[in-house]
Design an enzyme around this catalytic site. Structure first.
Site, PDB file in Angstrom:
ATOM      1  N   ASP A 289       0.759  -1.380   0.016  1.00  0.00           N
ATOM      2  CA  ASP A 289      -0.085   0.000   0.064  1.00  0.00           C
ATOM      3  C   ASP A 289       0.965   1.312   0.067  1.00  0.00           C
ATOM      4  O   ASP A 289       1.899   1.422   0.556  1.00  0.00           O
ATOM      5  CB  ASP A 289      -0.923  -0.071   1.151  1.00  0.00           C
ATOM      6  CG  ASP A 289      -1.813   1.086   1.094  1.00  0.00           C
ATOM      7  OD1 ASP A 289      -2.889   1.276   0.326  1.00  0.00           O
ATOM      8  OD2 ASP A 289      -1.703   1.925   2.061  1.00  0.00           O
ATOM      9  N   GLU A 331       0.593  -0.794  -5.140  1.00  0.00           N
ATOM     10  CA  GLU A 331      -0.498   0.080  -5.000  1.00  0.00           C
ATOM     11  C   GLU A 331       0.139   1.495  -5.295  1.00  0.00           C
ATOM     12  O   GLU A 331       0.264   2.289  -4.364  1.00  0.00           O
ATOM     13  CB  GLU A 331      -1.203  -0.102  -3.694  1.00  0.00           C
ATOM     14  CG  GLU A 331      -2.429   0.463  -3.825  1.00  0.00           C
ATOM     15  CD  GLU A 331      -2.565   2.163  -3.165  1.00  0.00           C
ATOM     16  OE1 GLU A 331      -3.540   2.659  -3.568  1.00  0.00           O
ATOM     17  OE2 GLU A 331      -1.785   2.416  -2.500  1.00  0.00           O
TER      18      GLU A 331
END
Length: 642
Positions: A289, A331
């Site tokens: 992330d 991501e």
């Protein structure tokens, strides 16, 4: 840059430090042999990347050796079935590109808890899923916690969802069903309730070094000049004052999410070991992330700095040593031109991530739908590079996040100074603010109605399914939804379906949103899984059944035709009309996608008609079709093969 103790390469063999050799000499011989082979390849690269990051630190050599030793201990503790899976996948670098299909869901909304997910495995198998991304299921801070992305512990499951044993049981059952579990791994920040943050708040200087601090308001103001705001409405700014420390913590996202300081080598060491521990519980993929934010540099926007890629390449080395069957997914939601380095195609070459989100294609597909013109998709695909062996684009129609329009700014700017207005139009269209719009979405984090940021909403709501009043409107909305999914499936190496999109679930109800804590507009597309709609998925008389059957037909066509694998190159061809996107996969498969509400007749370039697909076969129906003069129904998708 300091020398690594006893480490150099002679005749293809990495001569390892004595402490590492001692550990391997005492290990089971079969694993020791394999680990030496992996170290011969990975240790020189790992040493180089970490030397770039931390080589100036005192005792760097000892720190590096200890990191490798800890990783080897985890490799030696790896369960036998996962060790065997590593061996199998290491010999097949494209194992995840052959008809793979992803599915993404929040554990609680999809099935209540991890044990409940086990009851959904048969549905995932029927759909053809090979990769399940369960959104954050690690222990979060107390709400609000950004949907679990404010992690309080990387080493334990959220107690509301189960425990580590439940996770291990789930991963085993998924693996038996041919499904790999993906976990979010939030690299950029932790919850303010994480033990590191609590110790920092209590005055521990070592743990304070795990975070970034600004000592004065002037320093904050100077940094803010160059930084973007992720949540301009609900969390403006990038710093939060912490009274106990008498300083401002760097908080790119929400005030309760403290950015980690990767100039501190112990941060990298601890995070990498937590990832390997989860891998040993059976997690086979990690969504890394907010990767673009990992390194801060004064005077820049602190995104995509070179050090980000040294960090990710070092993390790839660690996993290649201890768990090479694991996938790393970036991501990095940014323009396509900024993504190649996440595959190791930047200034520093080297293996990095296996997968990255193609967010530009996703956003461009929605712009094309609003405009009924595919030019923006063609621009995006023309900027999409060929990837290294074993790498893939993750394509998708919707996900748990908003549709970010600004990833398309480079393509719009290349078309002219006035083209960004098209992004505002798309945002307003899908928020239902444009005359004639069928969409039931909502603008996200836009403090000024003339500024575009993002759009929220489930795919079914955005294509008009939930607002359809007549059978004709419902049929058009169904076709839009299936066409968008068919495009994602055709382009993607690892296409992803968001929970409920397989049968057309709508937005979260207003009543349910009102009950949830926090003002995050993305809750609009985070509904509880609708059991009633789900039960209709096999009923051909119901819209849910029609969507499900159409989508499954495309999924099965992809799985059964190796020509659709992402290992074959993708190109755009001119269909003779801007409303129809024409794609070619390899030399013998075409995809045709009509983004118009009107039937379209093709008049492709002669080279395509004569040399590629004068007479093709519909992959779905098996019908013989002439491409020249082919008529496409409104919002339809057709795949053709010689």
């Amino acid at each position: 840059m300091p020398l690594i103790e006893d480490c150099h390469v002679i005749s293809g063999q990495a001569h390892l430090p004595a402490r590492i050799n001692e550990l391997l000499e005492s290990a089971p011989i079969t694993r020791a042999v394999v680990l030496r082979e992996r170290l011969n390849v990975e240790f020189p690269v790992l040493s180089d990347r970490l030397s770039r990051l931390y080589g100036g630190n005192k005792n760097f050599s000892d720190w590096l050796n200890q990191l490798v030793i800890q990783s080897l201990h985890l490799a030696l503790a790896r369960p036998d079935d996962l060790w065997a899976l590593d061996t199998q996948r290491a010999s097949q670098p494209n194992w995840h590109l052959q008809g793979s299909l992803g599915y993404c869901a929040y554990t609680d909304k999809f099935a209540g808890n991890l044990s409940g997910v086990r009851q959904r495995i048969s549905h995932l198998q029927e759909l053809g899923v090979t990769y399940l991304h369960l959104l954050p299921f690690l222990k979060p801070g107390t709400p609000p916690n950004d949907g679990g992305f404010a992690v309080a512990s990387y080493d334990e499951v959220d107690p509301a969802l189960g425990n580590n044993q439940d996770l291990q049981t789930l991963t085993k059952e998924l693996r038996a069903a041919g499904i790999s579990l993906c976990s979010d791994f939030v690299l950029n920040h932790v919850s303010h309730e994480h033990k590191w943050a609590l110790k920092a708040r209590a005055g521990d200087a070592h743990y304070q070094s795990y975070f970034h601090w600004a000592k004065t308001s002037e320093e904050v103001a100077e940094q803010e000049k160059n930084l973007i705001q992720i949540f301009p409405n609900t969390a403006p700014g990038n710093f939060t004052f912490i009274p106990e420390v008498k300083a401002w913590a760097w908080t790119t996202f929400y005030p309760y999410q403290w950015d980690l300081n990767y100039t501190q080598p112990d941060v990298f060491a601890e995070m990498s070991q937590s990832l390997l521990q989860l891998a040993n519980l059976g997690v086979e993929a990690f969504r890394l992330d907010s990767t673009g934010f990992l390194w801060k540099r004064a005077g820049t926007n602190c995104m995509n700095q070179p050090e980000v890629h040294w960090i990710l390449q070092a993390l790839r080395c660690i996993t290649n040593i201890a768990a090479p069957g694991v996938l790393l997914k970036a991501e990095a939601i940014m323009p396509t031109q900024d993504l190649p380095p996440y595959f190791g195609l930047g200034d520093t070459k080297g293996a990095e991530c296996h997968v990255a989100y193609h967010s530009s294609l996703m956003s461009a597909s929605w712009v094309a739908l609003a405009e009924e013109n595919t030019q923006i998709i063609q621009d995006v695909l023309s900027h999409t590079p060929t990837l290294p062996d074993g790498c893939a684009w993750m394509t998708y129609v919707r996900c748990h996040d908003d549709i970010g329009w600004n990833v398309l700014r480079p393509e719009m700017d290349a078309r002219g100074a006035d083209q960004r207005a098209r992004l505002l139009h798309a945002s307003q269209f899908f928020a239902g603010k444009v005359s004639g719009s069928y969409a039931q979405g909502a603008a996200f984090q836009a403090s000024d109605p003339t500024v575009v940021h993002g759009t929220n909403g489930m795919a079914a709501a955005l294509v008009g399914l939930t607002s359809a009043q007549t059978p004709a409107e419902q049929a058009a909305a169904k076709s839009r939804l299936v066409m968008m999914q068919a495009l994602s499936l055709f382009v993607g190496g690892l296409p992803l379906i968001y929970m409920g999109d397989e049968w057309g679930q709508g937005n979260t109800s207003a009543q349910e949103i009102a009950q949830r804590q926090g003002p995050d507009g993305r809750e609009l597309h985070r509904p509880m899984f609708d059991e009633h709609g789900f039960a209709n998925r096999h009923d051909a008389s119901k819209i849910q059944g029609q969507i499900y059957a159409a989508l499954r037909a495309f999924i099965q066509a992809k799985k059964q035709n190796s020509s659709l694998s992402a290992t074959h190159p993708l190109s755009v061809f001119n269909t003779g009309t801007s409303t129809v996107l024409g794609l070619k996969r390899g030399g013998n498969v075409l995809g045709l996608f009509n983004f118009s509400g009107q039937p379209q007749t093709l008049s492709p370039k002669p080279a395509i008609t004569q040399n590629c697909m004068t007479h093709g076969t519909d992959l779905i129906s098996g019908k013989a079709i002439d491409l020249q003069g082919l008529q496409l129904a409104p919002y339809s998708a057709i795949w053709l093969k010689k």
